[in-house]
Design an enzyme around this catalytic site. Sequence first.
Site, short mmCIF file in Angstrom:
data_model
loop_
_atom_site.label_atom_id
_atom_site.label_comp_id
_atom_site.label_asym_id
_atom_site.label_seq_id
_atom_site.Cartn_x
_atom_site.Cartn_y
_atom_site.Cartn_z
N GLY A 13 0.35 -1.45 -0.07
CA GLY A 13 -0.20 -0.41 0.15
C GLY A 13 0.96 1.77 -0.24
O GLY A 13 2.36 0.90 0.26
N CYS A 149 -3.98 11.30 9.11
CA CYS A 149 -2.63 12.33 8.27
C CYS A 149 -2.91 13.91 8.32
O CYS A 149 -2.60 14.89 8.61
CB CYS A 149 -2.97 12.07 7.27
N GLN A 175 -7.96 17.39 0.98
CA GLN A 175 -7.14 16.56 1.20
C GLN A 175 -7.11 15.74 0.18
O GLN A 175 -7.48 15.58 -0.54
CB GLN A 175 -7.68 15.38 1.75
N SER A 178 -4.22 10.24 -2.48
CA SER A 178 -3.37 9.34 -1.37
C SER A 178 -3.77 9.33 0.14
O SER A 178 -3.59 7.98 0.37
CB SER A 178 -2.13 9.67 -1.81
N GLU A 201 -13.71 11.69 9.05
CA GLU A 201 -12.24 12.19 9.73
C GLU A 201 -12.86 13.17 10.34
O GLU A 201 -11.76 13.43 10.64
CB GLU A 201 -12.56 12.86 7.83
N LYS A 204 -13.21 12.91 13.19
CA LYS A 204 -11.87 12.44 14.26
C LYS A 204 -10.36 13.66 14.23
O LYS A 204 -9.58 13.71 15.41
CB LYS A 204 -10.49 11.81 13.21
N ARG A 234 -12.61 16.32 0.14
CA ARG A 234 -11.16 16.28 -0.68
C ARG A 234 -10.83 16.31 -1.83
O ARG A 234 -12.42 16.68 -2.57
CB ARG A 234 -11.43 14.39 -1.36
N HIS A 241 -1.69 17.75 2.64
CA HIS A 241 -2.92 17.56 2.91
C HIS A 241 -2.91 19.10 3.33
O HIS A 241 -2.05 19.78 4.36
CB HIS A 241 -3.74 16.90 4.30
N1 LIG Z 1 -3.00 6.72 3.01
C1 LIG Z 1 -3.01 8.08 3.85
O1 LIG Z 1 -2.17 9.40 4.06
C2 LIG Z 1 -2.65 7.96 5.38
C3 LIG Z 1 -2.47 8.19 6.43
C4 LIG Z 1 -2.85 7.85 7.73
C5 LIG Z 1 -3.36 6.74 8.08
N2 LIG Z 1 -3.02 6.08 6.95
C6 LIG Z 1 -3.56 4.29 7.31
O2 LIG Z 1 -3.02 3.65 6.59
C7 LIG Z 1 -3.84 3.05 6.76
C8 LIG Z 1 -3.02 2.27 5.52
O3 LIG Z 1 -3.46 3.12 4.43
P1 LIG Z 1 -3.05 3.07 2.84
O4 LIG Z 1 -3.32 4.79 2.54
O5 LIG Z 1 -1.77 2.57 2.19
O6 LIG Z 1 -4.34 1.86 2.19
P2 LIG Z 1 -3.58 1.25 0.60
O7 LIG Z 1 -3.13 1.52 0.05
O8 LIG Z 1 -4.67 0.81 0.51
O9 LIG Z 1 -2.91 -0.14 1.17
C9 LIG Z 1 -3.52 -1.73 2.11
C10 LIG Z 1 -2.86 -2.11 2.58
O10 LIG Z 1 -2.94 -3.11 3.77
C11 LIG Z 1 -2.93 -4.69 3.17
N3 LIG Z 1 -4.49 -5.15 3.14
C12 LIG Z 1 -5.84 -5.11 2.92
N4 LIG Z 1 -5.81 -6.12 3.36
C13 LIG Z 1 -5.45 -6.90 4.19
C14 LIG Z 1 -5.73 -8.02 5.02
N5 LIG Z 1 -7.10 -8.34 4.92
N6 LIG Z 1 -5.13 -8.40 5.53
C15 LIG Z 1 -3.34 -8.73 5.42
N7 LIG Z 1 -3.07 -7.05 4.56
C16 LIG Z 1 -4.22 -6.40 4.07
C17 LIG Z 1 -3.06 -4.22 0.96
O11 LIG Z 1 -2.55 -5.68 1.16
P3 LIG Z 1 -3.05 -6.31 -0.47
O12 LIG Z 1 -2.59 -5.18 -1.76
O13 LIG Z 1 -2.55 -7.20 -0.76
O14 LIG Z 1 -4.65 -6.07 -0.36
C18 LIG Z 1 -2.38 -3.30 1.24
O15 LIG Z 1 -0.95 -3.48 1.84
C19 LIG Z 1 -4.88 2.83 6.92
O16 LIG Z 1 -5.02 2.14 8.21
C20 LIG Z 1 -4.80 4.49 6.61
O17 LIG Z 1 -6.78 4.76 7.59
C21 LIG Z 1 -3.62 5.97 5.65
#
Ligand SMILES: NC(=O)c1ccc[n+]([C@@H]2O[C@H](COP(=O)([O-])OP(=O)(O)OC[C@H]3O[C@@H](n4cnc5c(N)ncnc54)[C@H](OP(=O)(O)O)[C@@H]3O)[C@@H](O)[C@H]2O)c1
Length: 352
Positions: A13, A149, A175, A178, A201, A204, A234, A241
């Site tokens: 991710g 974030c 925001q 990504s 959001e 939070k 968004r 952001h």
């Molecule tokens: N994006 C941001 O700006 C941001 C900022 C702060 C916090 N966050 C938080 O960080 C976390 C990750 O966000 P992201 O933006 O990186 O999301 P993302 O791009 O959708 O990545 C999600 C990751 O989780 C894995 N995953 C999904 N379902 C799964 C399962 N059942 N078992 C094991 N792994 C699984 C996915 O693997 P596969 O590819 O194999 O499905 C992928 O590696 C979330 O909780 C989000 O709320 C994100």
Amino acid sequence: MNKINCAVLGATGVVGQHFLKLLVAHPTFEVTAICASDARAGKKLSEMKEVVPGGIPQEFADLVFDPMDVDILASKNVQVIFSGLPADVARDVESNAAQNGIKVFSNAGSHRMDADVPILIPEINHYQIELLRIQQQKKQGFIACNANCTTTGLTMALLPFIDLNIKRMVVASYQAVSGAGYPGLPVMDISNNVIPYINNEEPKVCRETGKIFGHVENGTIIPREWEIFAHCIRVPTIVGHMISVHLELDGSTDYDTVAGLIRNYLPPAEVAGLPTAPEKPVLFTEQQDRPQPRYDVDLGTPERAKGMAVIIGRLEVNKNIVRFVTLSNNLVRGAAGGSVLNAELAYRLKLI
Ligand SMILES: NC(=O)c1ccc[n+]([C@@H]2O[C@H](COP(=O)([O-])OP(=O)(O)OC[C@H]3O[C@@H](n4cnc5c(N)ncnc54)[C@H](OP(=O)(O)O)[C@@H]3O)[C@@H](O)[C@H]2O)c1
């Protein structure tokens, strides 16, 4: 020095791949395991799609995905987990890992409001790390969260103003896509468009901000009581952001005083010198048309801290009203970089 074995969960991710980038040649942590959803187990990282530029570093290309199984990670002597899992998956995985003695640094929202889990932003609340010691008395490991974030960008930008007696704040975010992970919103929804709602959001931002600036009493955090009104919106940018902030103070101030507070703000000694800590975490611009995501999203020195500084611009002060615009990198400061900095602080304080 022997480095500490760590695992990146969610390594396919956008947050997971930022962890991989940030952990290349890290002085303390060595990535020895990666996990994602079940279908990835047994595959090499190099077989995955790079979802952020440089997100599959050569150094880790031959790592093979393990099943998402805490026992397997523990058997590989993983001591630290960097979690970029969706919240529904993270809840049990992170709890099990902490019960098994692993120190978890999480981006997921699942445990942020747990009474004994701090939402750590070292420049603001390094003292809340004492909750990790309390967790360790109950289980072998612990969970340390970083904030949502948008909350991270807002709370970092509040740092220079914290002694100004803020009564109320009104914020509106702009925001990047990504923030919704990979692949993000359908192009038909977000191109040439602005969406004035992001699920869950705004609550939070309000509750996490209070907890981050709270104080510790009897092993729990008493949130700071602030009146906060938030709109989270968004917009069709990729990373960064932006937040428009309107503070109402108890008492008057003036532009020079406030500008001086921002310019002179320095991080606390507890944080200074950590590998991913920016030397100046809060930057200031008086250029009328800045900050902009295109130019200002990767600020921060030294090199390892790129994307860890937030920037404030468009400052206006009128008696008891302070207004400004701030910009932060949601994937670095607001996610992976925030967790790595938390782990560095925990290591410095001998919690790892
Ligand atoms: N994006 C941001 O700006 C941001 C900022 C702060 C916090 N966050 C938080 O960080 C976390 C990750 O966000 P992201 O933006 O990186 O999301 P993302 O791009 O959708 O990545 C999600 C990751 O989780 C894995 N995953 C999904 N379902 C799964 C399962 N059942 N078992 C094991 N792994 C699984 C996915 O693997 P596969 O590819 O194999 O499905 C992928 O590696 C979330 O909780 C989000 O709320 C994100």
